[in-house]
Design an enzyme around this catalytic site. Structure first.
Site, PDB file in Angstrom:
ATOM      1  NE  ARG A  44      -3.653   2.053   2.844  1.00 43.34           N
ATOM      2  CZ  ARG A  44      -3.441   3.140   3.574  1.00 43.34           C
ATOM      3  NH1 ARG A  44      -2.251   3.343   4.147  1.00 43.34           N
ATOM      4  NH2 ARG A  44      -4.401   4.019   3.769  1.00 43.34           N
TER       5      ARG A  44
ATOM      6  CB  SER B 171     -12.561  -1.865   2.739  1.00 42.67           C
ATOM      7  OG  SER B 171     -11.239  -1.886   2.318  1.00 42.67           O
TER       8      SER B 171
ATOM      9  CE  LYS C 228      -9.315   3.980   4.780  1.00 40.52           C
ATOM     10  NZ  LYS C 228      -9.036   4.620   3.495  1.00 40.52           N
TER      11      LYS C 228
HETATM   12  C1  LIG Z   1      -7.028  -5.822   4.644  1.00 39.88           C
HETATM   13  C2  LIG Z   1      -7.466  -4.442   4.363  1.00 39.88           C
HETATM   14  N1  LIG Z   1      -8.661  -4.040   4.813  1.00 39.88           N
HETATM   15  C3  LIG Z   1      -9.086  -2.779   4.558  1.00 39.88           C
HETATM   16  C4  LIG Z   1      -8.280  -1.909   3.844  1.00 39.88           C
HETATM   17  C5  LIG Z   1      -8.733  -0.507   3.518  1.00 39.88           C
HETATM   18  O1  LIG Z   1      -8.960  -0.353   2.133  1.00 39.88           O
HETATM   19  P1  LIG Z   1      -9.596   1.035   1.608  1.00 39.88           P
HETATM   20  O2  LIG Z   1     -10.881   1.234   2.298  1.00 39.88           O
HETATM   21  O3  LIG Z   1      -9.608   0.999   0.141  1.00 39.88           O
HETATM   22  O4  LIG Z   1      -8.570   2.115   2.113  1.00 39.88           O
HETATM   23  P2  LIG Z   1      -7.067   2.338   1.620  1.00 39.88           P
HETATM   24  O5  LIG Z   1      -6.230   1.242   2.185  1.00 39.88           O
HETATM   25  O6  LIG Z   1      -7.060   2.293   0.127  1.00 39.88           O
HETATM   26  O7  LIG Z   1      -6.701   3.672   2.156  1.00 39.88           O
HETATM   27  C6  LIG Z   1      -7.047  -2.375   3.395  1.00 39.88           C
HETATM   28  N2  LIG Z   1      -6.219  -1.597   2.690  1.00 39.88           N
HETATM   29  N3  LIG Z   1      -6.656  -3.643   3.662  1.00 39.88           N
HETATM   30  C1  3NM Z   2      -5.424   0.716   5.681  1.00 37.78           C
HETATM   31  C2  3NM Z   2      -6.506   0.773   6.681  1.00 37.78           C
HETATM   32  N1  3NM Z   2      -7.803   0.466   6.354  1.00 37.78           N
HETATM   33  C3  3NM Z   2      -8.617   0.607   7.402  1.00 37.78           C
HETATM   34  C4  3NM Z   2     -10.068   0.364   7.326  1.00 37.78           C
HETATM   35  O1  3NM Z   2     -10.762   0.554   8.324  1.00 37.78           O
HETATM   36  O2  3NM Z   2     -10.521  -0.038   6.262  1.00 37.78           O
HETATM   37  S1  3NM Z   2      -7.823   1.088   8.804  1.00 37.78           S
HETATM   38  C5  3NM Z   2      -6.346   1.119   8.004  1.00 37.78           C
HETATM   39  C6  3NM Z   2      -5.048   1.482   8.663  1.00 37.78           C
HETATM   40  C7  3NM Z   2      -4.550   0.388   9.584  1.00 37.78           C
HETATM   41  O3  3NM Z   2      -3.331   0.812  10.118  1.00 37.78           O
HETATM   42  P1  3NM Z   2      -2.916   0.559  11.618  1.00 37.78           P
HETATM   43  O4  3NM Z   2      -2.743  -0.894  11.779  1.00 37.78           O
HETATM   44  O5  3NM Z   2      -1.618   1.306  11.777  1.00 37.78           O
HETATM   45  O6  3NM Z   2      -3.984   1.136  12.483  1.00 37.78           O
END
Ligand SMILES: Cc1ncc(COP(=O)(O)OP(=O)(O)O)c(N)n1
Ligand code: 3NM
Ligand code: MG
Length: 210
Positions: A39, A108, A137
Site C-alpha cells: 500500500r 473493505s 489512514k
Molecule cells: C485488509 C485491508 N482491509 C481494509 C483496507 C482498507 O482499504 P480502503 O478502504 O480501500 O482504504 P485504503 O487502504 O485504500 O486507504 C485495506 N487496505 N486492507
Molecule cells: C489501511 C486501513 N484500512 C482501514 C479500514 O478501516 O478499512 S484502517 C487502516 C489502517 C490500519 O493501520 P494501523 O494498523 O496502523 O492502524
C-alpha cells in the site's frame, strides 16, 4: 495454497523507511506474517510495479501472497497474487474480470449495508474496520469496536480480517469476534524490530501453524 489471513501486513512506505520496505517485509514474514499488502498512496504506478516485483521475488517460496492496494493495473503488471479494493476503488467485478479466477480479491467493509450489497461470489475475503481510530489512514470510517466487528463477521459468509488500530494485545479479542485474522500497519511497520513485532501476535500464529 489456502489463503491465510491470520497475520496480514499492510505496508506503509514512510513507516518502513527506517529499516527499508523489503527488509521490513522479510523480517515480518520470518516473524509470522501470512499475507502482505503493498500500500503506497504516493508512489507512481511504475514505482509501485517495480516495488511489487521486488516483493514478489522476496516472497517466492514462502507461501505468503502479495496483494496490491487499490491499483488494478499495478496488480496486473506486477503479477501480484491479488488486489485489495475499498468501497470507492476499482469495482470488484472489473478487478475479477481483469485479474482472472486465480487472483485473490479483497474488499473493505465498515457497515452491514455495505456487506449486504457485496458481490461475495467474486471475492476471497473482506477487510472489516476500522476497529479503532488510526493515524495510518487519514480518511478512515467510523470505528466499529469489537462489537461491530463481531456483528459484521457473523453476517459475512467469507473469510475476514479485522483492521484499524490493532496491536498484539488485541489478537485475542479479534479471535473471539470470529475474524480469521488481523491486518496491521503500525504494529509492525516502523517498529524497532519488525520480526519481534510480528512474533508478538502469537495467538493467530499458533492457529495457523496447527
Ligand atoms: C485488509 C485491508 N482491509 C481494509 C483496507 C482498507 O482499504 P480502503 O478502504 O480501500 O482504504 P485504503 O487502504 O485504500 O486507504 C485495506 N487496505 N486492507
Ligand atoms: C489501511 C486501513 N484500512 C482501514 C479500514 O478501516 O478499512 S484502517 C487502516 C489502517 C490500519 O493501520 P494501523 O494498523 O496502523 O492502524
Ligand atoms: Mg483503497
Amino acid at each position: 495454497m489456502p489463503l491465510d489471513l491470520s497475520l496480514y501486513l499492510v505496508t506503509d512506505a514512510t513507516l518502513c523507511r527506517e529499516h527499508g520496505l523489503e527488509q521490513t517485509v522479510e523480517a515480518a514474514v520470518k516473524g509470522g506474517v501470512t499475507t502482505v499488502q503493498l500500500r503506497d498512496k504516493h508512489a507512481s504506478d511504475e514505482q509501485m510495479i517495480a516495488q511489487a516485483k521486488r516483493l514478489k521475488a522476496l516472497l517466492a517460496g514462502t507461501g505468503v501472497p502479495l496483494i496490491i492496494n487499490d491499483r488494478l493495473q499495478v496488480a496486473l503488471e506486477s503479477q501480484a497474487d491479488g488486489l485489495h479494493v475499498g468501497q470507492s476503488d476499482a469495482a470488484v467485478q472489473q478487478a475479477r474480470r481483469v485479474l482472472g479466477e486465480q487472483a485473490i480479491i479483497g474488499l473493505s467493509i465498515n457497515t452491514i449495508a455495505q456487506l449486504q450489497v457485496s458481490p461475495f461470489e467474486l471475492l476471497d475475503y473482506v477487510g472489516i474496520g476500522p476497529v479503532f481510530a488510526t493515524e495510518s489512514k487519514q480518511d478512515h470510517a467510523q470505528p466499529i469496536g469489537f462489537g461491530g466487528l463481531a456483528a459484521l463477521v457473523k453476517a459475512c459468509p467469507l473469510p475476514s480480517v479485522a483492521i484499524g488500530g490493532l496491536k498484539a494485545n488485541h489478537a485475542i479479542s479479534v479471535q473471539r469476534a470470529g475474524a480469521n485474522g488481523l491486518a496491521v500497519i503500525s504494529a509492525i511497520c516502523g517498529q524497532p524490530d519488525p520480526y519481534q513485532a510480528a512474533r508478538a501476535f502469537q495467538i493467530f500464529q499458533a492457529d495457523s501453524a496447527s
